[in-house]
Design a protein around this motif. Structure first.
Motif, PDB file in Angstrom:
ATOM      1  N   ASP A  61      -0.778  15.980  76.135  1.00  0.00           N
ATOM      2  CA  ASP A  61      -0.768  15.119  77.325  1.00  0.00           C
ATOM      3  C   ASP A  61      -0.269  13.715  76.959  1.00  0.00           C
ATOM      4  OD1 ASP A  61      -1.139  14.129  79.884  1.00  0.00           O
ATOM      5  OD2 ASP A  61      -3.314  13.959  79.685  1.00  0.00           O
ATOM      6  N   ARG A  67      -2.897  16.182  82.865  1.00  0.00           N
ATOM      7  CA  ARG A  67      -2.120  17.385  83.191  1.00  0.00           C
ATOM      8  C   ARG A  67      -0.989  17.526  82.172  1.00  0.00           C
ATOM      9  NH1 ARG A  67      -0.677  18.369  88.858  1.00  0.00           N
ATOM     10  NH2 ARG A  67       1.352  17.688  88.135  1.00  0.00           N
ATOM     11  N   ASP A  95      -0.648  28.533  85.314  1.00  0.00           N
ATOM     12  CA  ASP A  95      -0.811  27.536  86.369  1.00  0.00           C
ATOM     13  C   ASP A  95      -1.481  28.166  87.592  1.00  0.00           C
ATOM     14  OD1 ASP A  95      -0.617  25.282  87.933  1.00  0.00           O
ATOM     15  OD2 ASP A  95       1.537  25.488  88.284  1.00  0.00           O
ATOM     16  N   SER A 103      -3.700  21.921  84.197  1.00  0.00           N
ATOM     17  CA  SER A 103      -4.890  21.077  84.124  1.00  0.00           C
ATOM     18  C   SER A 103      -5.608  21.398  82.819  1.00  0.00           C
ATOM     19  CB  SER A 103      -5.817  21.372  85.307  1.00  0.00           C
ATOM     20  OG  SER A 103      -6.325  22.697  85.199  1.00  0.00           O
TER      21      SER A 103
END
Length: 143
Positions: A61, A67, A95, A103
């Motif tokens: 990230d 995300r 996803d 996430s």
């Protein structure tokens, strides 16, 4: 005449083999860097906890928005060849909410499957050799 042909053959072989050697060396370096970043307790193996950790998520990230985008995943995967599966395509399978990014919970779920796939000897840890063998390889099928 034979010596010049041998020299030509040797130099041609080096030109053909050198790019593959460089790619292997780069892959080994990338795998080692990732391994060192994930081996939090420095015991020379990555446990499931270390692999599925905040360190793994933070490593991916880059913009710290919670995300993992296709661009961030691509940065981790490195250059893709034309036959390879793109980062966007890899994200699709994990996803769950179809927002085009992973996430924390989606990534951890995916990492859990990936860890199991990387742990070729089923000892509950991933060593550097296992990580190198699985680097950049899409999970298709089982072990």
């Amino acid at each position: 005449m034979k010596a010049s042909k041998l020299a030509l053959l040797a130099s041609t072989t080096l030109l053909v083999a050198y790019p593959a050697f460089v790619c292997q060396a780069q892959d080994a370096t990338v795998a080692t860097e990732r391994f060192l970043a994930l081996d939090l307790n420095k015991d020379d193996v990555i446990s499931r906890y270390e692999y599925d950790s905040d360190a793994a998520f933070a490593m991916m990230d880059h913009d710290r928005n919670g995300r993992i985008s296709a661009e961030e995943l691509q940065a981790i995967l490195g250059p893709q060849d034309h036959a390879g599966v793109s980062a966007s395509e890899r994200i699709i399978g994990s996803d769950i909410d179809s927002d085009g990014a992973l996430s924390d919970s989606e990534l951890r779920r995916s990492l859990s499957f990936r860890f199991q796939w990387l742990d070729r000897n089923d000892d509950g840890n991933v060593d550097l050799a296992e990580l190198r063998a699985g680097l950049g390889v899409p999970m298709i099928g089982g072990k």
